[in-house]
Design a protein around this motif. Structure first.
Motif, PDB file in Angstrom:
ATOM      1  N   CYS A  96       0.835  -1.215   0.000  1.00 14.56           N
ATOM      2  CA  CYS A  96       0.000   0.000   0.000  1.00 14.56           C
ATOM      3  C   CYS A  96       0.863   1.255   0.000  1.00 14.56           C
ATOM      4  O   CYS A  96       0.588   2.217  -0.727  1.00 14.56           O
ATOM      5  CB  CYS A  96      -0.930   0.012   1.214  1.00 14.56           C
ATOM      6  SG  CYS A  96      -2.307  -1.131   1.085  1.00 14.56           S
TER       7      CYS A  96
ATOM      8  N   TYR B 283      -6.013  11.136  -2.827  1.00 14.36           N
ATOM      9  CA  TYR B 283      -5.292  10.389  -1.810  1.00 14.36           C
ATOM     10  C   TYR B 283      -5.318  11.126  -0.468  1.00 14.36           C
ATOM     11  O   TYR B 283      -5.498  10.515   0.585  1.00 14.36           O
ATOM     12  CB  TYR B 283      -3.845  10.148  -2.245  1.00 14.36           C
ATOM     13  CG  TYR B 283      -3.057   9.371  -1.225  1.00 14.36           C
ATOM     14  CD1 TYR B 283      -3.153   7.987  -1.164  1.00 14.36           C
ATOM     15  CD2 TYR B 283      -2.231  10.016  -0.302  1.00 14.36           C
ATOM     16  CE1 TYR B 283      -2.447   7.262  -0.207  1.00 14.36           C
ATOM     17  CE2 TYR B 283      -1.529   9.301   0.651  1.00 14.36           C
ATOM     18  CZ  TYR B 283      -1.639   7.922   0.685  1.00 14.36           C
ATOM     19  OH  TYR B 283      -0.949   7.221   1.634  1.00 14.36           O
TER      20      TYR B 283
ATOM     21  N   PHE C  25      -8.722  10.745   1.082  1.00 19.24           N
ATOM     22  CA  PHE C  25      -8.847   9.385   1.593  1.00 19.24           C
ATOM     23  C   PHE C  25      -8.071   9.234   2.905  1.00 19.24           C
ATOM     24  O   PHE C  25      -8.553   8.622   3.856  1.00 19.24           O
ATOM     25  CB  PHE C  25      -8.342   8.385   0.543  1.00 19.24           C
ATOM     26  CG  PHE C  25      -8.211   6.992   1.063  1.00 19.24           C
ATOM     27  CD1 PHE C  25      -9.331   6.214   1.290  1.00 19.24           C
ATOM     28  CD2 PHE C  25      -6.958   6.452   1.343  1.00 19.24           C
ATOM     29  CE1 PHE C  25      -9.215   4.914   1.775  1.00 19.24           C
ATOM     30  CE2 PHE C  25      -6.832   5.171   1.834  1.00 19.24           C
ATOM     31  CZ  PHE C  25      -7.957   4.395   2.047  1.00 19.24           C
ATOM     32  N   SER C  26      -6.868   9.809   2.966  1.00 16.92           N
ATOM     33  CA  SER C  26      -6.044   9.710   4.180  1.00 16.92           C
ATOM     34  C   SER C  26      -6.703  10.396   5.365  1.00 16.92           C
ATOM     35  O   SER C  26      -6.656   9.882   6.489  1.00 16.92           O
ATOM     36  CB  SER C  26      -4.660  10.308   3.936  1.00 16.92           C
ATOM     37  OG  SER C  26      -3.971   9.570   2.955  1.00 16.92           O
TER      38      SER C  26
ATOM     39  N   GLU D 271      -9.471   8.214   6.487  1.00 20.72           N
ATOM     40  CA  GLU D 271      -8.907   7.026   7.121  1.00 20.72           C
ATOM     41  C   GLU D 271      -8.478   7.318   8.558  1.00 20.72           C
ATOM     42  O   GLU D 271      -8.669   6.491   9.447  1.00 20.72           O
ATOM     43  CB  GLU D 271      -7.713   6.536   6.301  1.00 20.72           C
ATOM     44  CG  GLU D 271      -7.150   5.222   6.745  1.00 20.72           C
ATOM     45  CD  GLU D 271      -5.989   4.765   5.885  1.00 20.72           C
ATOM     46  OE1 GLU D 271      -5.856   3.552   5.695  1.00 20.72           O
ATOM     47  OE2 GLU D 271      -5.210   5.622   5.413  1.00 20.72           O
TER      48      GLU D 271
ATOM     49  N   TYR E  12      -8.972  -5.386   5.121  1.00 22.79           N
ATOM     50  CA  TYR E  12      -9.011  -3.934   4.913  1.00 22.79           C
ATOM     51  C   TYR E  12      -7.851  -3.464   4.053  1.00 22.79           C
ATOM     52  O   TYR E  12      -8.031  -2.700   3.106  1.00 22.79           O
ATOM     53  CB  TYR E  12      -9.002  -3.161   6.241  1.00 22.79           C
ATOM     54  CG  TYR E  12      -8.714  -1.705   6.020  1.00 22.79           C
ATOM     55  CD1 TYR E  12      -9.670  -0.887   5.420  1.00 22.79           C
ATOM     56  CD2 TYR E  12      -7.473  -1.159   6.331  1.00 22.79           C
ATOM     57  CE1 TYR E  12      -9.406   0.434   5.162  1.00 22.79           C
ATOM     58  CE2 TYR E  12      -7.205   0.167   6.072  1.00 22.79           C
ATOM     59  CZ  TYR E  12      -8.165   0.959   5.495  1.00 22.79           C
ATOM     60  OH  TYR E  12      -7.899   2.270   5.215  1.00 22.79           O
ATOM     61  N   HIS E  13      -6.626  -3.922   4.368  1.00 18.44           N
ATOM     62  CA  HIS E  13      -5.460  -3.460   3.627  1.00 18.44           C
ATOM     63  C   HIS E  13      -5.463  -3.958   2.183  1.00 18.44           C
ATOM     64  O   HIS E  13      -4.954  -3.276   1.291  1.00 18.44           O
ATOM     65  CB  HIS E  13      -4.168  -3.860   4.348  1.00 18.44           C
ATOM     66  CG  HIS E  13      -3.953  -3.079   5.599  1.00 18.44           C
ATOM     67  ND1 HIS E  13      -3.582  -1.758   5.608  1.00 18.44           N
ATOM     68  CD2 HIS E  13      -4.078  -3.425   6.897  1.00 18.44           C
ATOM     69  CE1 HIS E  13      -3.477  -1.329   6.843  1.00 18.44           C
ATOM     70  NE2 HIS E  13      -3.792  -2.322   7.647  1.00 18.44           N
TER      71      HIS E  13
ATOM     72  N   LYS F 158      -7.749  -1.539   0.505  1.00 23.32           N
ATOM     73  CA  LYS F 158      -7.054  -0.263   0.353  1.00 23.32           C
ATOM     74  C   LYS F 158      -6.082  -0.333  -0.826  1.00 23.32           C
ATOM     75  O   LYS F 158      -5.999   0.593  -1.632  1.00 23.32           O
ATOM     76  CB  LYS F 158      -6.305   0.079   1.640  1.00 23.32           C
ATOM     77  CG  LYS F 158      -5.532   1.376   1.566  1.00 23.32           C
ATOM     78  CD  LYS F 158      -4.811   1.668   2.869  1.00 23.32           C
ATOM     79  CE  LYS F 158      -3.979   2.934   2.769  1.00 23.32           C
ATOM     80  NZ  LYS F 158      -3.273   3.233   4.021  1.00 23.32           N
TER      81      LYS F 158
END
Length: 197
Positions: free
Chosen positions: A22, A56, A59-60, A63, A76-77, A80
């Motif tokens: 990721c 991004y 999204f971060s 998150e 989840y990862h 992602k």
């Protein structure tokens, strides 16, 4: 390559492998691609990566706020990773879709409030920095001193240097000769320390 894909896609695979993937796909490759777009002055690539970073970053932020909930979801990862690939793929153009359909309308709707918030944030940050400038200079001086000392220690440890001369302190005499340690009881007992000690 098959081993890497098996590790990445294995549901019971190492979380470290998926997190590294990721990070590589979400940050390392886009940083290099952004660098290439800027250096080649390719406007289309620059816009593509600006859209990616906006998507991004959004999204971060989401998150971070949903951290305690989303990390409990199985795979989840993996999801992602798939999302980050989707954002970048030229065939899906995911970053542009996310920006145009969701992020842009939201930011346009709240632009006036966000401008005020950003203005207040910059103003308060400027006040804080100017009020604590002495502390920042002090911390900078300490960090620089630590870095210089560390560099000096690394440089001196990488070279074969004879023992430094300095003050004599009464105690057991130690001499270093050809990596052998010898003691001599006839001479005055002392240990040499550098002057800066």
């Amino acid at each position: 390559m098959q081993v890497g894909l098996r590790l990445l896609l294995c549901p019971l695979g190492s979380n470290i492998v998926v997190r590294t993937a990721c990070c590589s796909v979400g940050i390392v490759l886009p940083v290099y691609s952004t660098f290439k777009a800027i250096e080649t002055k390719n406007r289309d690539e620059e816009q593509k990566w600006l859209l990616y970073w906006a998507a991004y970053g959004s999204f971060s932020v989401a998150e971070v706020f949903a951290d305690k909930i989303i990390y409990w979801f199985p795979l989840y990862h993996h999801m992602k990773f798939a999302f980050l690939v989707w954002l970048q793929l030229p065939t899906t153009n995911g970053a542009k879709q996310l920006y145009m359909n969701h992020l842009r309308p939201f930011l346009l709707r709240h632009q006036a409030n966000l401008d005020q918030l950003v203005g207040i944030l910059y103003s308060e940050t400027g006040k804080f920095v100017s009020a604590h400038q002495g502390e920042f200079k002090f911390m900078k001086a300490i960090v620089m001193k630590i870095l210089v000392t560390a560099k000096h220690l690394l440089d001196s440890s990488s070279q074969s240097v004879p023992p430094p001369e300095g003050r004599a302190i009464t105690g057991q005499r130690q001499q270093v000769e050809s990596s052998d340690f010898e003691s001599d009881d006839d001479d005055e007992d002392f240990v040499a320390f550098p002057d800066s000690f």
